[in-house]
Design a protein around this motif. Structure first.
Motif, PDB file in Angstrom:
ATOM      1  N   GLY A 139       0.808  -1.211   0.000  1.00 49.37           N
ATOM      2  CA  GLY A 139       0.000   0.000   0.000  1.00 49.37           C
ATOM      3  C   GLY A 139       0.844   1.264   0.000  1.00 49.37           C
ATOM      4  O   GLY A 139       0.497   2.249  -0.665  1.00 49.37           O
ATOM      5  N   VAL A 140       1.970   1.233   0.715  1.00 49.03           N
ATOM      6  CA  VAL A 140       2.864   2.401   0.737  1.00 49.03           C
ATOM      7  C   VAL A 140       3.462   2.643  -0.643  1.00 49.03           C
ATOM      8  O   VAL A 140       3.485   3.779  -1.152  1.00 49.03           O
ATOM      9  N   VAL A 141       3.945   1.582  -1.302  1.00 49.67           N
ATOM     10  CA  VAL A 141       4.544   1.731  -2.631  1.00 49.67           C
ATOM     11  C   VAL A 141       3.483   2.163  -3.645  1.00 49.67           C
ATOM     12  O   VAL A 141       3.767   2.978  -4.535  1.00 49.67           O
ATOM     13  N   MET A 142       2.267   1.634  -3.511  1.00 51.81           N
ATOM     14  CA  MET A 142       1.183   2.062  -4.399  1.00 51.81           C
ATOM     15  C   MET A 142       0.883   3.540  -4.200  1.00 51.81           C
ATOM     16  O   MET A 142       0.643   4.271  -5.177  1.00 51.81           O
ATOM     17  N   SER A 143       0.917   4.018  -2.969  1.00 55.73           N
ATOM     18  CA  SER A 143       0.681   5.439  -2.707  1.00 55.73           C
ATOM     19  C   SER A 143       1.800   6.294  -3.290  1.00 55.73           C
ATOM     20  O   SER A 143       1.548   7.393  -3.807  1.00 55.73           O
ATOM     21  N   ILE A 144       3.028   5.802  -3.210  1.00 51.98           N
ATOM     22  CA  ILE A 144       4.151   6.544  -3.808  1.00 51.98           C
ATOM     23  C   ILE A 144       3.989   6.634  -5.313  1.00 51.98           C
ATOM     24  O   ILE A 144       4.245   7.680  -5.926  1.00 51.98           O
ATOM     25  N   LEU A 145       3.549   5.535  -5.933  1.00 53.72           N
ATOM     26  CA  LEU A 145       3.321   5.550  -7.385  1.00 53.72           C
ATOM     27  C   LEU A 145       2.166   6.480  -7.748  1.00 53.72           C
ATOM     28  O   LEU A 145       2.203   7.150  -8.791  1.00 53.72           O
ATOM     29  N   ASN A 146       1.148   6.539  -6.901  1.00 51.97           N
ATOM     30  CA  ASN A 146      -0.010   7.393  -7.169  1.00 51.97           C
ATOM     31  C   ASN A 146       0.268   8.869  -6.948  1.00 51.97           C
ATOM     32  O   ASN A 146      -0.411   9.722  -7.534  1.00 51.97           O
ATOM     33  N   CYS A 147       1.238   9.183  -6.106  1.00 50.73           N
ATOM     34  CA  CYS A 147       1.498  10.582  -5.757  1.00 50.73           C
ATOM     35  C   CYS A 147       1.748  11.408  -7.022  1.00 50.73           C
ATOM     36  O   CYS A 147       2.694  11.149  -7.768  1.00 50.73           O
ATOM     37  N   PRO A 148       0.917  12.402  -7.303  1.00 58.70           N
ATOM     38  CA  PRO A 148       1.018  13.141  -8.580  1.00 58.70           C
ATOM     39  C   PRO A 148       2.117  14.196  -8.568  1.00 58.70           C
ATOM     40  O   PRO A 148       1.852  15.395  -8.754  1.00 58.70           O
ATOM     41  N   ILE A 149       3.349  13.754  -8.372  1.00 58.52           N
ATOM     42  CA  ILE A 149       4.453  14.717  -8.348  1.00 58.52           C
ATOM     43  C   ILE A 149       4.713  15.304  -9.731  1.00 58.52           C
ATOM     44  O   ILE A 149       5.422  16.314  -9.857  1.00 58.52           O
ATOM     45  N   GLU A 150       4.136  14.699 -10.787  1.00 57.91           N
ATOM     46  CA  GLU A 150       4.300  15.258 -12.132  1.00 57.91           C
ATOM     47  C   GLU A 150       3.683  16.644 -12.257  1.00 57.91           C
ATOM     48  O   GLU A 150       4.030  17.407 -13.172  1.00 57.91           O
ATOM     49  N   LEU A 151       2.783  16.980 -11.331  1.00 57.75           N
ATOM     50  CA  LEU A 151       2.188  18.316 -11.361  1.00 57.75           C
ATOM     51  C   LEU A 151       3.229  19.410 -11.147  1.00 57.75           C
ATOM     52  O   LEU A 151       3.029  20.553 -11.566  1.00 57.75           O
ATOM     53  N   LEU A 152       4.338  19.047 -10.501  1.00 59.76           N
ATOM     54  CA  LEU A 152       5.399  20.031 -10.300  1.00 59.76           C
ATOM     55  C   LEU A 152       6.010  20.483 -11.618  1.00 59.76           C
ATOM     56  O   LEU A 152       6.557  21.590 -11.711  1.00 59.76           O
ATOM     57  N   GLN A 153       5.912  19.630 -12.646  1.00 58.80           N
ATOM     58  CA  GLN A 153       6.482  19.994 -13.941  1.00 58.80           C
ATOM     59  C   GLN A 153       5.742  21.136 -14.617  1.00 58.80           C
ATOM     60  O   GLN A 153       6.281  21.756 -15.536  1.00 58.80           O
ATOM     61  N   LEU A 154       4.515  21.406 -14.187  1.00 55.25           N
ATOM     62  CA  LEU A 154       3.755  22.494 -14.791  1.00 55.25           C
ATOM     63  C   LEU A 154       4.368  23.851 -14.486  1.00 55.25           C
ATOM     64  O   LEU A 154       4.126  24.823 -15.209  1.00 55.25           O
ATOM     65  N   GLY A 155       5.165  23.937 -13.406  1.00 54.63           N
ATOM     66  CA  GLY A 155       5.801  25.206 -13.062  1.00 54.63           C
ATOM     67  C   GLY A 155       7.298  25.138 -12.915  1.00 54.63           C
ATOM     68  O   GLY A 155       7.958  26.178 -12.818  1.00 54.63           O
TER      69      GLY A 155
END
Length: 545
Positions: A279-295
């Motif tokens: 569950g922890v690894v799945m949450s890490i994969l789900n974390c939308p850190i790609e949104l940081l690329q917008l700025g």
């Protein structure tokens, strides 16, 4: 022993939960199939042939194909071209210039951070000429540079420069007559892990050095094309929305699951710890850190996403091995991670190989986006062998998992022999548990099958163009892409929900006050703190007998 939710939840609530998860999983396939566009898009940009009037090679100057800074253009590179004949232009003075992206319908287009990453593939137009022959296995040396600019800027900012070698693999399908084009395989040019600028400029020269043999025997290169592959902006919006929703959902279920574990009067057992780690690894994969690329400009995002997905693959495969193994072993072997060292060592070794392979290419591309492990024959063979072996290993793992699940089913079926000696209520209780667990095993097998297919298809699509596919067809669909991702989340949420400790009130089996299969006390079976469920207790008792 109260057991887990899977055993004690009423059939009505269990069916409602199952239908909800099934509808959620189907919705992921429908979102990808009917709402999201194709995951990737291919844009082809034709080179502008620029003329460098300098007598010496000036690598610091940028040649722009259009706009106020437009270069002096050569109409063609034929030996009869008037400019070439009158000025005796050398190959060092010819610059193939690309402005990415190209214009459409007279309007200037621009790149977007929603594209996430960008891959450039080079296609050469080489004419057959008796005076300029093309030799077999010729080596093409590219003096290439890339610059970037935003819409509000006026000057181009250098991003990377390099001198790269590429192996030419060409054939002539038509008779060898002047003017016919060779059929050449595509060449990787660059790969960027972030699209943080609006415009990209690529300059390529083909300087000839007869002493060192550079660009000798490559034929007459008359034109170049760059096929730019990037993620669709519309798909990125749908993808990020899904990740945000599933990140909150999985994280909430994970916190609820661990709180239930902490309320027990014993330490978590191996299966519970492994499920929590999944569950922890799945949450890490789900974390939308790609949104940081917008700025922000994050060039290592593509590598980071590969590492996250690789970690999820490793954790998911490890969980499946332990999940199946914990329902096969007897009581003396349960709850010991050391019993799985052979299986986990193979998974860890494969994960390390994947990581090293990724670092050898995308790690180096952080400094030099023009680098590729496919540039040499040895590197190409190594990369192809790696992709093939990865697919074979995934298939072998699936067969091994099928064998383990078969052993689990066989173990459960063997316990039916002890059921006739039990009371009717106890027998119905255990039959219900067995039916539920069988369904969960089948769901695990389906999830594993889709995961293996997705892994193999992703590897094949990543290397498809490198095998000479000029169409650059991206065969996988958005529905399959989002559907498999949704299936992972639904599977993990389902396991966390069903394997959480039950809070049902425990009453005596033989009481006559209307007790049901939801609140049965297993007074006849010995249990240990390592056992999660009544099914494990029944399995352990039969194994010891």
């Amino acid at each position: 022993m109260a057991g887990v939710v899977l055993e004690n939840l009423s059939w009505k609530k269990l069916i409602i939960l199952g239908v909800f998860l099934l509808i959620l999983m189907i919705s992921f396939f429908l979102i990808g199939g009917y709402v999201a566009p194709n995951p990737s898009n291919v844009v082809t940009v034709l080179a502008t042939r620029c003329y460098d009037r300098g007598s010496k090679l000036n690598r610091s100057k940028w040649f722009v194909p259009r706009g106020p800074q437009k270069c002096e253009e050569l109409n063609n590179l034929s030996p009869t071209d008037e400019v070439i004949v009158n000025n005796s232009i050398t190959e060092k003075q010819v610059v193939f210039s690309f402005w990415i992206p190209g214009p459409r319908e007279g309007a200037e287009r621009r790149m977007s951070p929603l594209f996430q990453s960008m891959l450039g593939v080079l296609q050469l137009d080489i004419e057959h000429s008796a005076k300029v022959p093309l030799t077999e296995n010729a080596v093409l040396q590219l003096d290439v540079g890339m610059a970037v600019r935003n819409e509000e800027d006026t000057d181009w900012m250098p991003l990377a420069k390099s001198v790269e070698d590429r192996n030419l693999q060409c054939k002539l399908d038509k008779p060898k007559e002047e003017g016919y084009l060779y059929d050449c395989e595509l060449l990787q040019l660059f790969e960027l892990g972030s699209v943080a600028h609006h415009f990209y400029l690529v300059n390529i020269r083909l300087p000839v050095n007869f002493v060192k043999g550079y660009n000798v025997g490559i034929g007459r290169v008359v034109d170049m094309h760059i096929h730019v592959i990037h993620q669709n902006g519309g798909f990125t919006i749908v993808w990020m929305t899904m990740k945000c929703v599933m990140f909150v959902m999985v994280l909430s279920v994970l916190i609820w699951f661990w709180r239930r574990i902490m309320q027990l009067g014993r330490p978590p057992n191996l299966l519970e710890r492994t499920l929590f780690a999944l569950g922890v690894v799945m949450s890490i994969l789900n974390c939308p850190i790609e949104l940081l690329q917008l700025g922000l400009n994050i060039p290592f995002m593509l590598l980071l996403n590969d590492i996250r997905q690789g970690a999820f693959y490793a954790m998911l495969m490890s969980f499946w091995v332990i999940f199946a193994g914990e329902h096969i072993m007897d009581q003396t072997e349960r709850n010991r991670l050391s019993m799985y060292w052979k299986h986990l060592s193979a998974i860890i070794f494969g994960s390390i190989c994947l990581f090293v392979f990724d670092m050898c290419e995308r790690g180096i591309q952080l400094k030099n986006p023009f680098f590729s492990i496919w540039v040499t024959n040895a590197g190409t063979k190594l990369a192809l062998a790696f992709i093939i072996l990865a697919g074979i290993a995934a298939g072998c793992y699936f067969l091994f998992l099928c064998y383990m699940i078969f052993c689990v089913m066989k173990t459960i079926n063997s316990k039916k022999a002890s059921l006739p000696s039990m009371s009717q209520l106890r027998r119905r209780y255990y039959l219900g548990i067995m039916y539920r667990f069988r369904f969960l095993m089948l769901a695990t097998l389906v999830c594993a099958a889709f995961t293996v297919v997705f892994f193999i298809i992703s590897q094949l699509n990543e290397g498809e163009w490198r095998w000479g596919d000029h169409e650059l067809s991206l065969e996988y669909t958005s529905g399959f892409f989002t559907g498999v991702y949704g299936m992972w989340n639904v599977y993990v949420c389902g396991l966390l929900s069903l394997y959480a400790p039950s809070h049902k009130t425990v009453v005596d089996m033989d009481s006559t006050d209307g007790s049901t299969e939801e609140n049965v006390q297993l007074t006849q079976l010995p249990t240990t703190p390592s056992e999660t469920s009544a099914l494990q207790a029944l399995t352990s008792k039969a194994a010891q007998d």
